[in-house]
Design an enzyme around this catalytic site. Structure first.
Site, short mmCIF file in Angstrom:
data_model
loop_
_atom_site.label_atom_id
_atom_site.label_comp_id
_atom_site.label_asym_id
_atom_site.label_seq_id
_atom_site.Cartn_x
_atom_site.Cartn_y
_atom_site.Cartn_z
N HIS A 157 0.84 -1.21 0.00
CA HIS A 157 0.00 0.00 0.00
C HIS A 157 0.87 1.25 0.00
O HIS A 157 2.07 1.19 0.27
CB HIS A 157 -0.93 0.02 1.23
CG HIS A 157 -2.11 -0.87 1.09
ND1 HIS A 157 -2.07 -2.21 1.44
CD2 HIS A 157 -3.36 -0.65 0.60
CE1 HIS A 157 -3.25 -2.76 1.19
NE2 HIS A 157 -4.05 -1.84 0.67
N LYS A 161 -0.59 4.89 4.54
CA LYS A 161 -1.52 3.95 5.19
C LYS A 161 -1.18 3.77 6.67
O LYS A 161 -0.02 3.58 7.03
CB LYS A 161 -1.49 2.59 4.47
CG LYS A 161 -2.55 1.63 5.01
CD LYS A 161 -2.81 0.49 4.06
CE LYS A 161 -3.79 -0.52 4.66
NZ LYS A 161 -5.13 0.08 4.87
N1 LIG Z 1 -12.99 -1.25 2.20
C1 LIG Z 1 -12.27 -0.87 1.13
O1 LIG Z 1 -12.51 -1.31 0.00
C2 LIG Z 1 -11.16 0.14 1.32
C3 LIG Z 1 -10.45 0.65 0.23
C4 LIG Z 1 -9.52 1.65 0.45
C5 LIG Z 1 -9.29 2.13 1.74
N2 LIG Z 1 -9.98 1.59 2.79
C6 LIG Z 1 -9.85 2.09 4.17
O2 LIG Z 1 -10.65 3.27 4.27
C7 LIG Z 1 -10.08 4.15 5.25
C8 LIG Z 1 -9.83 5.52 4.61
O3 LIG Z 1 -8.88 5.39 3.57
P1 LIG Z 1 -8.33 6.67 2.78
O4 LIG Z 1 -7.24 6.19 1.93
O5 LIG Z 1 -9.47 7.43 2.20
O6 LIG Z 1 -7.70 7.50 4.02
P2 LIG Z 1 -7.54 9.06 4.17
O7 LIG Z 1 -6.60 9.26 5.31
O8 LIG Z 1 -7.22 9.68 2.86
O9 LIG Z 1 -9.01 9.57 4.61
C9 LIG Z 1 -9.56 9.40 5.88
C10 LIG Z 1 -10.43 10.62 6.17
O10 LIG Z 1 -11.11 10.40 7.42
C11 LIG Z 1 -11.12 11.64 8.09
N3 LIG Z 1 -11.37 11.53 9.52
C12 LIG Z 1 -10.49 11.34 10.54
N4 LIG Z 1 -11.13 11.41 11.72
C13 LIG Z 1 -12.43 11.66 11.45
C14 LIG Z 1 -13.59 11.84 12.26
N5 LIG Z 1 -13.53 11.80 13.59
N6 LIG Z 1 -14.77 12.03 11.63
C15 LIG Z 1 -14.85 12.09 10.29
N7 LIG Z 1 -13.79 11.95 9.47
C16 LIG Z 1 -12.60 11.73 10.05
C17 LIG Z 1 -9.75 12.24 7.79
O11 LIG Z 1 -9.74 13.64 8.08
C18 LIG Z 1 -9.60 11.92 6.32
O12 LIG Z 1 -10.13 12.94 5.51
C19 LIG Z 1 -8.81 3.45 5.75
O13 LIG Z 1 -9.13 2.73 6.91
C20 LIG Z 1 -8.46 2.49 4.60
O14 LIG Z 1 -7.70 1.39 5.02
C21 LIG Z 1 -10.90 0.62 2.59
#
Ligand SMILES: NC(=O)c1ccc[n+]([C@@H]2O[C@H](COP(=O)([O-])OP(=O)(O)OC[C@H]3O[C@@H](n4cnc5c(N)ncnc54)[C@H](O)[C@@H]3O)[C@@H](O)[C@H]2O)c1
Length: 268
Positions: A157, A161
């Protein structure tokens, strides 16, 4: 009627991809955006991201939403998801809640499952069709070769991450363990130093972090005469975002319960 959708983690990499696709999809009407407020500094979401969401503002708390959503998609951070989910679960009107966030502890997963008694809930560490097919192939390979081949999981990743191994790698491990059906198998996370010979019941788990890798997962079955590798590479985040929207549409009319991608994709 379009489904009124709220996105939690709206400023994130995944949040933005989901909002961009939801705007183009007549199935949804984007009505709520939740994230940590310090990123918006009083500006609209459109001003910050360039996505055509008009005067929609990002709020930090579910109670601040002006319109009650009919579905929620959350890709934020495990602790943030737990807080938002608790709030939504206490509402009288039960709102279907799709969780794409990864990195939950065992206790957090138990709590999530508890909430699914009162609301339709879906938790999946990977919402792409391809990876869910990879889970099925892992099941088949483990059943037929697992006991006589060495099994290793390798995931890669981007360098931002937070959790490791990835939620998808842990799900692959769960599939392997369920199908080996032998408690003596154990996980080795990476190898370092004079570790000695590989033990037959080791399952290796390796995490690569670097650059902008979106998500790569390889399950490796190594035998004495041949090797089988099954591998999935995400080429962009839209595969997860499309999957998440599919989940929200699937969950929208469901009764309370804990649903998974197998049901959404018709693989159950
Ligand atoms: N299930 C899937 O298919 C899949 C795919 C990709 C990523 N993910 C997961 O999704 C999550 C997010 O990934 P990303 O790459 O977008 O990360 P990212 O860090 O770009 O985005 C996360 C967002 O959440 C926000 N956040 C933090 N605390 C918060 C709160 N209290 N309330 C609301 N928002 C808040 C952050 O400010 C940020 O904008 C990770 O856990 C990642 O592993 C899952």
């Amino acid at each position: 009627m379009a489904i009124k959708l709220a996105v939690i983690g709206a400023f994130g990499r995944m949040g933005k991809a989901i909002c961009r696709l939801a705007l183009k999809d007549a199935t949804f009407e984007l009505c709520g955006l939740i994230d940590a407020l310090d990123q918006s500094k009083g500006q609209t979401y459109e001003q910050v991201t360039g996505l055509k969401t008009g005067d929609l503002m990002v709020v930090s708390d579910f109670d601040e939403l002006k319109i009650q959503p009919e579905a929620i998609i959350d890709f934020s951070f495990h602790k943030a998801t737990m807080l938002h989910l608790e709030k939504v679960a206490k509402k009288k009107k039960k709102i279907p809640y799709v969780i794409g966030t990864t990195g939950f502890s065992g206790d957090e997963v138990k709590t999530i499952k508890k909430y699914s008694k009162v609301m339709p809930l879906l938790l999946s560490p990977n919402m792409s069709l391809g990876v869910n097919i990879l889970f099925l192939l892992t099941e088949v390979l483990t059943k037929s070769l697992g006991k006589s081949y060495d099994i290793e999981i390798i995931e890669g990743h981007h360098n931002q991450k937070a959790d490791s191994p990835s939620g998808t790698a842990l799900k692959i491990l769960e599939v392997i363990k369920n199908n080996l059906n032998d408690d003596e198998y154990f996980t080795v996370n990476g190898r370092n130093g004079l570790v000695g010979k590989r033990k037959p019941k080791e399952i290796g788990m390796h995490a690569i972090r670097g650059g902008s890798i979106i998500g790569e997962h390889c399950v490796f079955f190594a035998g004495t005469d041949d090797e089988i590798r099954i591998e999935h590479r995400a080429l962009n985040r839209d595969i997860f975002a499309k999957g998440a929207l599919k989940c929200a549409e699937f969950l929208h009319k469901k009764t309370p319960g804990f649903y998974d991608m197998k049901a959404v994709l018709g693989l159950a």
